[in-house]
Design an enzyme around this catalytic site. Structure first.
Site, short mmCIF file in Angstrom:
data_model
loop_
_atom_site.label_atom_id
_atom_site.label_comp_id
_atom_site.label_asym_id
_atom_site.label_seq_id
_atom_site.Cartn_x
_atom_site.Cartn_y
_atom_site.Cartn_z
N ASP A 11 53.01 -50.22 -38.66
CA ASP A 11 53.21 -49.81 -37.26
C ASP A 11 53.50 -50.95 -36.28
O ASP A 11 52.94 -50.99 -35.18
CB ASP A 11 51.99 -49.04 -36.77
CG ASP A 11 51.75 -47.75 -37.55
OD1 ASP A 11 52.51 -47.48 -38.50
OD2 ASP A 11 50.79 -47.04 -37.23
N ASP A 51 54.39 -44.94 -36.95
CA ASP A 51 53.94 -43.71 -36.30
C ASP A 51 55.19 -43.01 -35.80
O ASP A 51 56.05 -43.65 -35.17
CB ASP A 51 53.02 -44.05 -35.12
CG ASP A 51 51.57 -43.70 -35.38
OD1 ASP A 51 51.23 -43.32 -36.50
OD2 ASP A 51 50.77 -43.82 -34.43
N HIS A 53 55.62 -39.48 -34.04
CA HIS A 53 54.98 -38.24 -33.61
C HIS A 53 55.94 -37.28 -32.91
O HIS A 53 56.79 -37.71 -32.13
CB HIS A 53 53.85 -38.55 -32.62
CG HIS A 53 52.73 -39.34 -33.20
ND1 HIS A 53 52.09 -39.00 -34.37
CD2 HIS A 53 52.10 -40.46 -32.74
CE1 HIS A 53 51.13 -39.89 -34.61
NE2 HIS A 53 51.12 -40.78 -33.65
N SER A 59 46.98 -35.67 -31.11
CA SER A 59 46.24 -36.87 -30.68
C SER A 59 46.58 -37.30 -29.26
O SER A 59 45.94 -38.20 -28.72
CB SER A 59 46.52 -38.04 -31.64
OG SER A 59 47.83 -38.55 -31.42
N HIS A 96 52.54 -41.74 -27.48
CA HIS A 96 53.06 -42.98 -28.07
C HIS A 96 53.88 -42.67 -29.31
O HIS A 96 53.66 -41.68 -30.00
CB HIS A 96 51.92 -43.94 -28.42
CG HIS A 96 50.99 -43.41 -29.47
ND1 HIS A 96 49.97 -42.53 -29.17
CD2 HIS A 96 50.93 -43.62 -30.81
CE1 HIS A 96 49.32 -42.22 -30.29
NE2 HIS A 96 49.89 -42.86 -31.30
N LYS A 121 54.94 -41.68 -40.49
CA LYS A 121 53.66 -40.98 -40.60
C LYS A 121 53.31 -40.32 -39.26
O LYS A 121 53.90 -40.67 -38.23
CB LYS A 121 52.54 -41.93 -41.04
CG LYS A 121 52.23 -43.06 -40.07
CD LYS A 121 51.25 -44.04 -40.71
CE LYS A 121 50.83 -45.14 -39.74
NZ LYS A 121 50.00 -44.70 -38.63
N GLU A 128 45.70 -35.85 -37.17
CA GLU A 128 45.82 -37.29 -36.96
C GLU A 128 46.12 -37.93 -38.31
O GLU A 128 45.68 -37.44 -39.36
CB GLU A 128 44.52 -37.85 -36.37
CG GLU A 128 44.54 -39.32 -36.04
CD GLU A 128 45.62 -39.71 -35.04
OE1 GLU A 128 46.78 -39.86 -35.47
OE2 GLU A 128 45.30 -39.88 -33.86
N ALA A 165 47.11 -51.17 -35.85
CA ALA A 165 46.10 -52.07 -35.32
C ALA A 165 45.03 -52.26 -36.39
O ALA A 165 44.74 -51.36 -37.17
CB ALA A 165 45.47 -51.50 -34.05
N CYS A 169 44.97 -48.11 -37.84
CA CYS A 169 45.92 -47.76 -38.90
C CYS A 169 45.95 -48.77 -40.04
O CYS A 169 46.14 -48.38 -41.20
CB CYS A 169 47.31 -47.56 -38.30
SG CYS A 169 47.36 -46.14 -37.16
#
Length: 228
Positions: A11, A51, A53, A59, A96, A121, A128, A165, A169
């Site tokens: 990420d 990520d 989304h 989330s 995000h 992902k 989540e 982070a 993740c």
């Protein structure tokens, strides 16, 4: 089995990096030169995760009613869509890494030309998914990527995890990697945490599960270099 390492870069996206990221991790861009050094090493497979989304992801604090929808502060209980008896408590975040936005893109400083595979992902709006392998539900799992399969197809024995982070993740990906049967190493100086004060507990959990934290100049990383 012969040593066959893979690199998983978690990420390293615009929304997780200063100066404009919606969920910027302090110092997030500073680790990219170190990650690029690792990308130059002869890993059998080099993977970058993202990520990715939908706008209505569970989330996002914006998708929940006030007053319990404060990013970074509010939490919610998510029930397994296939098994209401299984639930997870999760943090709510600012919007995000929304699909199709600048924030979802890998940072341009990352040497993507050396990346073999990108794993998206967090695509299922109902759950989540910090880990690049799967969501946290077990009975049954709801969303699973093809990362484990890709690692096995190449015959990977060891997985080196870096990115953002460190306390979310990266942690979830490293733990799942170890549980999937890969010897897992987190290169600590190629990660940054949302909350650096939490890393002591993260490392304790790693120690219990067999995940090791190493430095970029450690013997474990030199072992990859020596494959040249």
């Amino acid at each position: 089995m012969a040593f066959k390492p893979a690199l998983v870069i978690v990420d390293v996206q615009e929304d997780f990096c200063p100066p404009n990221g919606a969920l910027a991790v302090a110092g997030g861009r500073e680790i990219v030169p170190t990650i690029n050094e690792l990308l130059a090493l002869p890993f059998a497979l080099k993977v970058a995760t993202k990520d990715f989304h939908p706008r209505d992801h569970i989330s996002f604090a914006s998708n929940h009613p006030a007053p319990n929808n404060k990013p970074f502060k509010s939490t919610i209980i998510i029930k397994n869509p296939h098994n209401p008896n299984e639930s997870q408590e999760t943090q709510l975040w600012p919007d995000h890494c929304v699909q199709g936005t600048k924030g979802s893109e890998l940072v341009p400083e990352l040497d993507v030309s050396k990346v073999d595979k990108i794993v998206n992902k967090g695509l299922d709006k109902r759950v989540e998914m910090y880990s690049a392998f799967a969501d946290p539900f077990k009975n049954p799992c709801v969303a699973r990527s093809d990362l484990s399969q890709s690692l096995r197809e190449v015959g990977v024995t060891d997985v080196y995890v870096v990115g953002l982070a460190a306390d979310y993740c990266v942690k979830a990906t490293a733990i799942d990697s170890q549980k999937e049967g890969f010897k897992t190493w987190v290169v600590g100086d190629a990660t940054k945490a949302v909350d650096p004060s939490s890393l002591g507990k993260v490392h304790e959990e790693y120690a219990r599960l067999g995940v090791a934290v190493v430095a970029k100049d450690s013997p474990e990383v030199r072992k990859v270099k020596n494959l040249l």
